[in-house]
Design a protein around this motif. Structure first.
Motif, PDB file in Angstrom:
ATOM      1  N   MET A  71      50.578  32.950 -37.764  1.00 19.87           N
ATOM      2  CA  MET A  71      51.582  32.021 -37.241  1.00 19.87           C
ATOM      3  C   MET A  71      50.924  30.734 -36.742  1.00 19.87           C
ATOM      4  SD  MET A  71      54.520  33.263 -37.749  1.00 19.87           S
ATOM      5  CE  MET A  71      55.498  32.219 -36.707  1.00 19.87           C
ATOM      6  N   ALA A  72      49.786  30.850 -36.081  1.00 19.77           N
ATOM      7  CA  ALA A  72      49.094  29.657 -35.592  1.00 19.77           C
ATOM      8  C   ALA A  72      48.715  28.753 -36.767  1.00 19.77           C
ATOM      9  CB  ALA A  72      47.855  30.049 -34.791  1.00 19.77           C
ATOM     10  N   LEU A  73      48.214  29.344 -37.835  1.00 18.68           N
ATOM     11  CA  LEU A  73      47.876  28.571 -39.032  1.00 18.68           C
ATOM     12  C   LEU A  73      49.125  27.950 -39.646  1.00 18.68           C
ATOM     13  CD1 LEU A  73      45.917  27.621 -41.224  1.00 18.68           C
ATOM     14  CD2 LEU A  73      46.298  29.834 -42.364  1.00 18.68           C
ATOM     15  N   ALA A  74      50.200  28.723 -39.746  1.00 17.28           N
ATOM     16  CA  ALA A  74      51.443  28.211 -40.326  1.00 17.28           C
ATOM     17  C   ALA A  74      51.977  27.025 -39.522  1.00 17.28           C
ATOM     18  CB  ALA A  74      52.490  29.321 -40.390  1.00 17.28           C
ATOM     19  N   PHE A  75      51.911  27.098 -38.192  1.00 15.89           N
ATOM     20  CA  PHE A  75      52.388  25.990 -37.366  1.00 15.89           C
ATOM     21  C   PHE A  75      51.487  24.764 -37.501  1.00 15.89           C
ATOM     22  CE2 PHE A  75      54.990  29.123 -34.947  1.00 15.89           C
ATOM     23  CZ  PHE A  75      56.196  28.468 -35.095  1.00 15.89           C
ATOM     24  N   ARG A  76      50.174  24.960 -37.629  1.00 17.90           N
ATOM     25  CA  ARG A  76      49.274  23.812 -37.827  1.00 17.90           C
ATOM     26  C   ARG A  76      49.597  23.101 -39.143  1.00 17.90           C
ATOM     27  NH1 ARG A  76      45.391  27.129 -35.525  1.00 17.90           N
ATOM     28  NH2 ARG A  76      44.429  27.645 -37.508  1.00 17.90           N
ATOM     29  N   ILE A  77      49.823  23.881 -40.192  1.00 16.07           N
ATOM     30  CA  ILE A  77      50.179  23.296 -41.494  1.00 16.07           C
ATOM     31  C   ILE A  77      51.529  22.598 -41.385  1.00 16.07           C
ATOM     32  CG2 ILE A  77      50.827  23.844 -43.871  1.00 16.07           C
ATOM     33  CD1 ILE A  77      48.700  26.142 -43.701  1.00 16.07           C
ATOM     34  N   ARG A  78      52.492  23.258 -40.761  1.00 13.68           N
ATOM     35  CA  ARG A  78      53.823  22.685 -40.591  1.00 13.68           C
ATOM     36  C   ARG A  78      53.752  21.348 -39.861  1.00 13.68           C
ATOM     37  NH1 ARG A  78      56.937  20.388 -36.810  1.00 13.68           N
ATOM     38  NH2 ARG A  78      59.127  20.826 -37.002  1.00 13.68           N
ATOM     39  N   ASP A  79      53.010  21.315 -38.759  1.00 13.76           N
ATOM     40  CA  ASP A  79      52.914  20.095 -37.969  1.00 13.76           C
ATOM     41  C   ASP A  79      52.214  18.971 -38.739  1.00 13.76           C
ATOM     42  OD1 ASP A  79      54.302  21.212 -35.877  1.00 13.76           O
ATOM     43  OD2 ASP A  79      52.532  21.545 -34.616  1.00 13.76           O
ATOM     44  N   ALA A  80      51.167  19.294 -39.487  1.00 11.25           N
ATOM     45  CA  ALA A  80      50.439  18.273 -40.251  1.00 11.25           C
ATOM     46  C   ALA A  80      51.333  17.647 -41.323  1.00 11.25           C
ATOM     47  CB  ALA A  80      49.193  18.888 -40.884  1.00 11.25           C
ATOM     48  N   ILE A  81      52.097  18.472 -42.027  1.00  9.78           N
ATOM     49  CA  ILE A  81      52.981  17.961 -43.081  1.00  9.78           C
ATOM     50  C   ILE A  81      54.180  17.240 -42.475  1.00  9.78           C
ATOM     51  CG2 ILE A  81      54.550  18.632 -44.955  1.00  9.78           C
ATOM     52  CD1 ILE A  81      52.528  20.942 -45.538  1.00  9.78           C
ATOM     53  N   SER A  82      54.833  17.863 -41.519  1.00 11.59           N
ATOM     54  CA  SER A  82      56.053  17.303 -40.946  1.00 11.59           C
ATOM     55  C   SER A  82      55.826  15.973 -40.246  1.00 11.59           C
ATOM     56  CB  SER A  82      56.680  18.300 -39.971  1.00 11.59           C
ATOM     57  OG  SER A  82      57.080  19.462 -40.659  1.00 11.59           O
ATOM     58  N   ALA A  83      54.664  15.810 -39.595  1.00 13.73           N
ATOM     59  CA  ALA A  83      54.377  14.570 -38.878  1.00 13.73           C
ATOM     60  C   ALA A  83      54.395  13.376 -39.830  1.00 13.73           C
ATOM     61  CB  ALA A  83      53.036  14.675 -38.169  1.00 13.73           C
ATOM     62  N   ARG A  84      54.044  13.588 -41.077  1.00 12.06           N
ATOM     63  CA  ARG A  84      54.064  12.499 -42.071  1.00 12.06           C
ATOM     64  C   ARG A  84      55.485  12.015 -42.358  1.00 12.06           C
ATOM     65  NH1 ARG A  84      49.023  12.190 -44.564  1.00 12.06           N
ATOM     66  NH2 ARG A  84      47.721  14.007 -44.216  1.00 12.06           N
ATOM     67  N   PHE A  85      56.473  12.824 -41.996  1.00 17.69           N
ATOM     68  CA  PHE A  85      57.874  12.479 -42.233  1.00 17.69           C
ATOM     69  C   PHE A  85      58.602  12.136 -40.924  1.00 17.69           C
ATOM     70  CE2 PHE A  85      56.498  14.966 -45.827  1.00 17.69           C
ATOM     71  CZ  PHE A  85      57.005  14.250 -46.896  1.00 17.69           C
ATOM     72  N   GLY A  86      57.835  11.893 -39.867  1.00 15.86           N
ATOM     73  CA  GLY A  86      58.438  11.489 -38.605  1.00 15.86           C
ATOM     74  C   GLY A  86      59.046  12.625 -37.807  1.00 15.86           C
ATOM     75  N   VAL A  87      58.667  13.855 -38.115  1.00 15.27           N
ATOM     76  CA  VAL A  87      59.200  15.033 -37.421  1.00 15.27           C
ATOM     77  C   VAL A  87      58.236  15.419 -36.302  1.00 15.27           C
ATOM     78  CG1 VAL A  87      59.789  17.476 -37.713  1.00 15.27           C
ATOM     79  CG2 VAL A  87      60.411  15.819 -39.483  1.00 15.27           C
ATOM     80  N   ARG A  88      58.776  15.769 -35.138  1.00 19.94           N
ATOM     81  CA  ARG A  88      57.948  16.150 -33.985  1.00 19.94           C
ATOM     82  C   ARG A  88      57.057  17.345 -34.285  1.00 19.94           C
ATOM     83  NH1 ARG A  88      62.917  15.587 -31.121  1.00 19.94           N
ATOM     84  NH2 ARG A  88      63.193  17.814 -31.293  1.00 19.94           N
ATOM     85  N   ARG A  89      55.883  17.304 -33.714  1.00 21.58           N
ATOM     86  CA  ARG A  89      54.995  18.479 -33.761  1.00 21.58           C
ATOM     87  C   ARG A  89      55.550  19.508 -32.774  1.00 21.58           C
ATOM     88  NH1 ARG A  89      49.992  17.456 -36.126  1.00 21.58           N
ATOM     89  NH2 ARG A  89      49.708  15.272 -36.683  1.00 21.58           N
ATOM     90  N   ILE A  90      55.480  20.798 -33.146  1.00 17.67           N
ATOM     91  CA  ILE A  90      55.990  21.823 -32.231  1.00 17.67           C
ATOM     92  C   ILE A  90      54.899  22.730 -31.684  1.00 17.67           C
ATOM     93  CG2 ILE A  90      58.346  21.774 -33.068  1.00 17.67           C
ATOM     94  CD1 ILE A  90      57.769  24.217 -34.745  1.00 17.67           C
ATOM     95  N   GLY A  91      53.775  22.807 -32.365  1.00 21.43           N
ATOM     96  CA  GLY A  91      52.621  23.506 -31.810  1.00 21.43           C
ATOM     97  C   GLY A  91      52.614  25.018 -31.913  1.00 21.43           C
ATOM     98  N   GLY A  92      53.741  25.662 -32.028  1.00 18.72           N
ATOM     99  CA  GLY A  92      53.749  27.114 -32.164  1.00 18.72           C
ATOM    100  C   GLY A  92      54.052  27.837 -30.868  1.00 18.72           C
ATOM    101  N   PHE A  93      53.702  29.113 -30.852  1.00 18.15           N
ATOM    102  CA  PHE A  93      54.031  29.988 -29.733  1.00 18.15           C
ATOM    103  C   PHE A  93      52.807  30.199 -28.841  1.00 18.15           C
ATOM    104  CE2 PHE A  93      56.967  31.445 -33.151  1.00 18.15           C
ATOM    105  CZ  PHE A  93      58.120  30.972 -32.574  1.00 18.15           C
ATOM    106  N   SER A  94      53.011  30.162 -27.533  1.00 14.56           N
ATOM    107  CA  SER A  94      51.910  30.264 -26.579  1.00 14.56           C
ATOM    108  C   SER A  94      51.560  31.694 -26.206  1.00 14.56           C
ATOM    109  CB  SER A  94      52.261  29.491 -25.307  1.00 14.56           C
ATOM    110  OG  SER A  94      53.353  30.125 -24.652  1.00 14.56           O
ATOM    111  N   GLY A  95      52.545  32.594 -26.254  1.00 15.99           N
ATOM    112  CA  GLY A  95      52.311  33.964 -25.807  1.00 15.99           C
ATOM    113  C   GLY A  95      52.391  34.126 -24.300  1.00 15.99           C
ATOM    114  N   ILE A  96      52.754  33.073 -23.583  1.00 14.15           N
ATOM    115  CA  ILE A  96      52.850  33.128 -22.116  1.00 14.15           C
ATOM    116  C   ILE A  96      54.170  33.782 -21.720  1.00 14.15           C
ATOM    117  CG2 ILE A  96      52.983  31.757 -19.994  1.00 14.15           C
ATOM    118  CD1 ILE A  96      51.301  29.619 -21.513  1.00 14.15           C
ATOM    119  N   PRO A  97      54.117  34.922 -20.998  1.00 14.22           N
ATOM    120  CA  PRO A  97      55.362  35.585 -20.587  1.00 14.22           C
ATOM    121  C   PRO A  97      56.083  34.809 -19.494  1.00 14.22           C
ATOM    122  CG  PRO A  97      53.473  36.743 -19.688  1.00 14.22           C
ATOM    123  CD  PRO A  97      52.929  35.627 -20.561  1.00 14.22           C
TER     124      PRO A  97
END
Length: 184
Positions: A71-97
């Motif tokens: 999931m961390a890898l998927a979010f990094r890829i998502r953020d890198a591609i999406s940022a090129r289209f003006g979409v906010r980076r979301i960073g993924g899940f922290s795991g913090i309860p």
């Protein structure tokens, strides 16, 4: 035709099953989506019965406790591609309860729109799409309902790989929840 209109058949089966459960006196977890008029571009609902009752926030905490490395890898890829289209980076899940949440709080990148013992409604709204994830419980029943409305071509293209991947990820998370040791 909307790109995910064909997915609505699965929704009809889930709704029919929920109505049958309610007709038998079995309480079903709540179903909340972005739009009830059928304007959704993506819909998915996965359900699970646990050995003991659980709150919606506890479902979130337990399935997010150990974020999957992929999931961390998927979010990094998502953020890198999406940022090129003006979409906010979301960073993924922290795991913090979290011990509590209220409307307006953030659970990682999601905005909490509704919060109660049996219901968490989480959204992320951006220029390419709106997504809503509803974690609902009814006693031992747990459901995760996800709905998406796309706003443009990028949103529709984005959902081509994300839609099927989302289904697999949610089901894997629920399997991990079911396999986790009971609360003490």
């Amino acid at each position: 035709m909307r790109p995910f209109a064909r997915l609505r058949g699965a929704d009809q089966s889930a709704i029919l099953a929920a109505r049958q459960m309610e007709g038998m006196g079995v309480e079903a977890p709540e179903r909340v989506t972005l739009d009830s008029s059928g304007r959704l571009d993506f819909y998915d609902r996965a359900e699970l019965t646990l050995p003991e009752p659980i709150s919606a926030l506890e479902v979130w905490n337990r399935i997010m406790a150990r974020p999957q490395p992929v999931m961390a890898l998927a979010f990094r890829i998502r953020d890198a591609i999406s940022a090129r289209f003006g979409v906010r980076r979301i960073g993924g899940f922290s795991g913090i309860p979290r011990t509590e949440v209220a409307v307006g709080d953030r659970l990682d990148f999601f905005l909490v729109e509704r919060a109660g013992p049996d219901l968490l409604v989480l959204t992320e709204r951006d220029r390419h799409l709106d997504v809503m994830t509803c974690i609902s419980t009814a006693g031992r029943q747990v459901a995760i309902t996800s709905s998406v409305i796309t706003h443009n071509l990028f949103g529709r293209l984005y959902m081509i790989p994300v839609g099927p991947a989302h289904r697999l990820i949610v089901r894997r998370m629920l399997r991990r929840l079911a396999a986790a040791p009971p609360r003490r």
